[in-house]
Design an enzyme around this catalytic site. Structure first.
Site, PDB file in Angstrom:
ATOM      1  N   SER A  16      38.518 -28.656  25.314  1.00 43.52           N
ATOM      2  CA  SER A  16      39.722 -29.446  25.073  1.00 43.52           C
ATOM      3  C   SER A  16      40.943 -28.585  25.342  1.00 43.52           C
ATOM      4  O   SER A  16      40.841 -27.373  25.567  1.00 43.52           O
ATOM      5  CB  SER A  16      39.757 -29.972  23.633  1.00 43.52           C
ATOM      6  OG  SER A  16      39.875 -28.896  22.712  1.00 43.52           O
ATOM      7  N   ILE A  18      44.140 -26.477  26.387  1.00 43.75           N
ATOM      8  CA  ILE A  18      44.474 -25.583  27.495  1.00 43.75           C
ATOM      9  C   ILE A  18      43.222 -25.139  28.244  1.00 43.75           C
ATOM     10  O   ILE A  18      43.213 -25.076  29.481  1.00 43.75           O
ATOM     11  CB  ILE A  18      45.265 -24.366  26.974  1.00 43.75           C
ATOM     12  CG1 ILE A  18      46.645 -24.812  26.472  1.00 43.75           C
ATOM     13  CG2 ILE A  18      45.428 -23.311  28.068  1.00 43.75           C
ATOM     14  CD1 ILE A  18      47.432 -23.728  25.770  1.00 43.75           C
ATOM     15  N   ASP A  63      30.125 -19.422  20.121  1.00 42.64           N
ATOM     16  CA  ASP A  63      31.103 -19.079  19.092  1.00 42.64           C
ATOM     17  C   ASP A  63      31.663 -17.719  19.487  1.00 42.64           C
ATOM     18  O   ASP A  63      31.008 -16.690  19.309  1.00 42.64           O
ATOM     19  CB  ASP A  63      30.424 -19.019  17.721  1.00 42.64           C
ATOM     20  CG  ASP A  63      31.361 -18.557  16.608  1.00 42.64           C
ATOM     21  OD1 ASP A  63      32.520 -18.215  16.899  1.00 42.64           O
ATOM     22  OD2 ASP A  63      30.920 -18.514  15.444  1.00 42.64           O
ATOM     23  N   VAL A  64      32.866 -17.709  20.046  1.00 43.87           N
ATOM     24  CA  VAL A  64      33.398 -16.468  20.609  1.00 43.87           C
ATOM     25  C   VAL A  64      33.764 -15.447  19.540  1.00 43.87           C
ATOM     26  O   VAL A  64      34.081 -14.299  19.875  1.00 43.87           O
ATOM     27  CB  VAL A  64      34.616 -16.739  21.518  1.00 43.87           C
ATOM     28  CG1 VAL A  64      34.222 -17.607  22.697  1.00 43.87           C
ATOM     29  CG2 VAL A  64      35.762 -17.359  20.733  1.00 43.87           C
ATOM     30  N   ASN A  90      40.418 -17.808  26.616  1.00 43.72           N
ATOM     31  CA  ASN A  90      41.361 -18.826  26.162  1.00 43.72           C
ATOM     32  C   ASN A  90      41.157 -19.298  24.723  1.00 43.72           C
ATOM     33  O   ASN A  90      42.120 -19.719  24.073  1.00 43.72           O
ATOM     34  CB  ASN A  90      41.294 -20.050  27.084  1.00 43.72           C
ATOM     35  CG  ASN A  90      42.041 -21.216  26.513  1.00 43.72           C
ATOM     36  OD1 ASN A  90      43.274 -21.280  26.545  1.00 43.72           O
ATOM     37  ND2 ASN A  90      41.310 -22.162  25.927  1.00 43.72           N
ATOM     38  N   TYR A 155      48.103 -15.342  12.824  1.00 40.31           N
ATOM     39  CA  TYR A 155      48.230 -15.873  14.185  1.00 40.31           C
ATOM     40  C   TYR A 155      49.156 -14.990  15.015  1.00 40.31           C
ATOM     41  O   TYR A 155      48.818 -14.597  16.140  1.00 40.31           O
ATOM     42  CB  TYR A 155      48.769 -17.299  14.116  1.00 40.31           C
ATOM     43  CG  TYR A 155      48.774 -18.026  15.433  1.00 40.31           C
ATOM     44  CD1 TYR A 155      47.619 -18.639  15.918  1.00 40.31           C
ATOM     45  CD2 TYR A 155      49.932 -18.117  16.197  1.00 40.31           C
ATOM     46  CE1 TYR A 155      47.620 -19.318  17.133  1.00 40.31           C
ATOM     47  CE2 TYR A 155      49.950 -18.792  17.409  1.00 40.31           C
ATOM     48  CZ  TYR A 155      48.788 -19.393  17.869  1.00 40.31           C
ATOM     49  OH  TYR A 155      48.799 -20.058  19.078  1.00 40.31           O
ATOM     50  N   LYS A 159      48.137 -12.776  18.445  1.00 44.75           N
ATOM     51  CA  LYS A 159      48.757 -13.082  19.733  1.00 44.75           C
ATOM     52  C   LYS A 159      49.570 -11.905  20.269  1.00 44.75           C
ATOM     53  O   LYS A 159      49.592 -11.652  21.474  1.00 44.75           O
ATOM     54  CB  LYS A 159      49.616 -14.349  19.615  1.00 44.75           C
ATOM     55  CG  LYS A 159      48.796 -15.598  19.283  1.00 44.75           C
ATOM     56  CD  LYS A 159      47.627 -15.802  20.258  1.00 44.75           C
ATOM     57  CE  LYS A 159      46.868 -17.087  20.001  1.00 44.75           C
ATOM     58  NZ  LYS A 159      45.767 -17.297  20.971  1.00 44.75           N
TER      59      LYS A 159
END
Length: 281
Positions: A16, A18, A63-64, A90, A155, A159
């Site tokens: 789903s 991006i 599951d990354v 991603n 988060y 990032k």
């Protein structure tokens, strides 16, 4: 990688948002794509949809946040397509809890998906790209929150980390024939606000379920912006162009440019405050 038709890509978070937009844009450009996602049913469905358009795609549940899953997915990609030229790190989740609210389990989950999967992606797929000698590209999805700390602390930290890893490894891997790009999207029409749906079973009891309480003003604003955000397929098309041109940074729009300028202005002011002073030794 000016010519990408016939190349092989591995894309995480591809069911789903991006990730799906990137997988679809790559497939439309003639790239063979292995689509990976923790939601096996969703990634199988989307892979079937793309295959119906004569795209050469396959899928795997992964599951990354588990290195072993990424390793198994890499092996499956080589078994299916023989090589891999393009890695798209991603997969990502939101949340993590604010100051005074976060838990160790939330940090483990957000760090695992958003940051460690990128680390492991470079570690596992980098040598596979080097091995065939055809060159390649690694694209990792950060966020504008990787340049301006505007979301939850966990988060933001992940990032910023993705940006740092990408910047640091770009010159290193360039010497090995691999380009490195970091994608910093703004508000894209994704399911990031529904990240709790992807909490793995091993952490399900340790991460608070979604609250029925009204959203904070910031969260409500973000939810509206995302609901009316940029089309993920457009983002995918930008990523294809970036791979072909080896862009170091990929932005989706200019909405947060002033925020980035303000941050670097504040950094510059920090240097200006000590300019001309002689440090004691």
């Amino acid at each position: 990688m000016q010519s990408i038709a016939g190349k092989v890509a591995f894309v995480t978070g591809a069911a789903s948002g991006i990730g799906l937009g990137i997988a679809e844009a790559l497939a439309q450009s003639g790239v063979k794509v292995m689509m990976a996602d923790i939601d096996g049913a969703a990634v199988e469905r989307e892979a079937a949809r793309l295959a119906a358009t004569n795209a050469d795609v396959s899928w795997i549940r992964a599951d990354v946040s588990l290195k072993a899953d990424l390793q198994a997915a890499a092996e499956a990609t080589i078994e299916r397509f023989g090589k891999v030229h393009i890695l798209v790190n991603n997969a990502g989740v939101g949340g993590g809890g604010g100051y005074g609210e976060w838990t160790d389990a939330q940090w483990e989950w957000v760090l695992g998906v958003n940051l460690m999967s990128v680390v492991w992606g470079f570690e596992i797929f980098g040598p596979l790209i080097e091995a065939h000698g055809d060159g390649g590209q690694i694209v990792s999805t950060a966020s504008m929150a990787g340049l301006v700390a505007a979301v939850a602390p966990g988060y933001n930290a992940t990032k910023y980390g993705v940006v740092a890893i990408s910047e640091g490894l770009r010159p290193v891997l360039a010497a090995r024939g691999i380009g490195v790009s970091v994608l910093c999207p703004g508000f894209i029409r994704t399911r990031i606000m529904e990240s709790a749906r992807a909490v793995p079973e091993r952490l399900a009891g340790a991460i608070p379920p979604p609250s029925d309480e009204p959203l904070s003003d910031f969260a409500a604003m973000a939810a509206q912006a995302i609901a009316h955000g940029i089309d993920p397929l457009y983002v995918g098309e930008l990523v294809v162009e970036a791979i072909q041109g080896d862009w170091p940074y990929i932005f989706t729009d200019t909405q947060f440019e002033m925020g980035v300028d303000a941050r670097f202005s504040a950094i510059k002011q920090g240097f200006d405050r000590v300019r001309g002073r002689v440090p004691r030794r």
